[in-house]
Write an enzyme that holds these catalytic residues in place. Sequence first.
Site, PDB file in Angstrom:
ATOM      1  NE  ARG A   1      -4.001  -1.832   2.430  1.00 21.00           N
ATOM      2  CZ  ARG A   1      -4.378  -2.296   3.615  1.00 21.00           C
ATOM      3  NH1 ARG A   1      -3.937  -1.727   4.717  1.00 21.00           N
ATOM      4  NH2 ARG A   1      -5.210  -3.305   3.698  1.00 21.00           N
TER       5      ARG A   1
ATOM      6  NE  ARG B   1      -5.093   3.105   2.918  1.00 17.47           N
ATOM      7  CZ  ARG B   1      -5.377   2.166   3.815  1.00 17.47           C
ATOM      8  NH1 ARG B   1      -6.595   2.069   4.307  1.00 17.47           N
ATOM      9  NH2 ARG B   1      -4.450   1.312   4.201  1.00 17.47           N
TER      10      ARG B   1
ATOM     11  CG  ASP C   1      -9.127  -3.597  -4.128  1.00 14.26           C
ATOM     12  OD1 ASP C   1      -8.776  -2.958  -3.121  1.00 14.26           O
ATOM     13  OD2 ASP C   1      -9.911  -4.574  -4.076  1.00 14.26           O
TER      14      ASP C   1
ATOM     15  NE  ARG D   1      -9.546   7.323  -5.940  1.00 15.49           N
ATOM     16  CZ  ARG D   1      -9.819   6.656  -4.825  1.00 15.49           C
ATOM     17  NH1 ARG D   1      -8.873   5.961  -4.202  1.00 15.49           N
ATOM     18  NH2 ARG D   1     -11.045   6.675  -4.333  1.00 15.49           N
TER      19      ARG D   1
ATOM     20  CE1 TYR E   1     -13.171  -8.185   1.949  1.00 16.25           C
ATOM     21  CE2 TYR E   1     -11.435  -9.193   0.648  1.00 16.25           C
ATOM     22  CZ  TYR E   1     -11.834  -8.319   1.634  1.00 16.25           C
ATOM     23  OH  TYR E   1     -10.901  -7.571   2.308  1.00 16.25           O
TER      24      TYR E   1
END
Length: 356
Positions: free
Chosen positions: A42, A46, A91, A55, A166
């Site tokens: 990652r 972020r 992702d 973004r 998921y």
Amino acid sequence: MSPTTPLPQQAAPSGRRELPEAPFLAAARGDRPARTPVWFMRQAGRSLPEYRALREGVAMLDACFDPEMLAEITLQPVRRHGVDAAILFSDIVVPLKAAGVDIDIVPGTGPVVEAPIRDLAAVKALPELVPDQVAKVADGVKLLVERLDGTPLIGFAGAPFTLASYLIEGGPSRNHEHTKALMHSEPALWHELAGRLADIALTFLRAQLDAGVDAIQLFDSWAGALSERDYREFVLPHSAKVLDGVAAYGVPRIHFGVGTGELLAAMRDAGADVVGVDWRIPLDEAVRRLDGNAVVQGNLDPALLHASWPVLEAEVRRIVEEGRAARGHIFNLGHGVLPGVDPDVLTRVVGLVHEL
């Protein structure tokens, strides 16, 4: 090839870059490069203000299917931190979305499935992925191959168990109760689902490899919820199908999960050339559990990026030293960069690792 046999250097297929001096690729082969290579899970995202600016107003999955945007986001940490590898901005649910599964990434929650898959009819209705459906991702990879110079590019996919969790749970789960119940009570249905998801992951990885990525990582983020017995029976055959299915490309194959200290040997046996280790056990202990002959990746606790520099420096030094027990060591976090991390701290960690 035995899982503990050093990965041979192979001639690059047509269109693939040859990067013989790249420390990341050397360490992944079990060689000893001049410096310990470092990259961060990652790392693109972020924590970077330039990422948030780019973004703004763009949904996560929309960004993942925009070649220029995904290329720019992938490049941002390479420019800022000087890491030894870039990892494709994507992702694990991208190939599911591309295939037509009704799944979305909900801010603050994670992947959410509109209709959980818990019976044979739903499994049979799961669409296949064809390469054209991820062509925009492949286009982004091609842009990156042109722009990364000598920095290797890592492609990735979610492993069948994590993707299945998921789909079965309908979203993130703390206990994976529906997944485990289905796995044990309807094993034939489980293997049907996991096999289909292995095909999807394999198609996604091959698309990235054909476009030019230099290594791949298979994320089994939630495999740590399983016992080794259950992992070997229900998960390993499907992860092995994915990892074996890309073996002919001759690139390093990294396998990573969270809380998988008891599964390291099994994850290696699935076909990993590099075993990712989270922060819960020391790297030298991980190497011991891997029979003393392994290439490992890890394993700084991401939370410690918020600690004072003396504390963080001591941890980095300890991990680099423990990594010397391995045949090869790629410095990384034990999971992903947390959103509130100061990017300058990451840059400083890269500099320290390169000095040691």
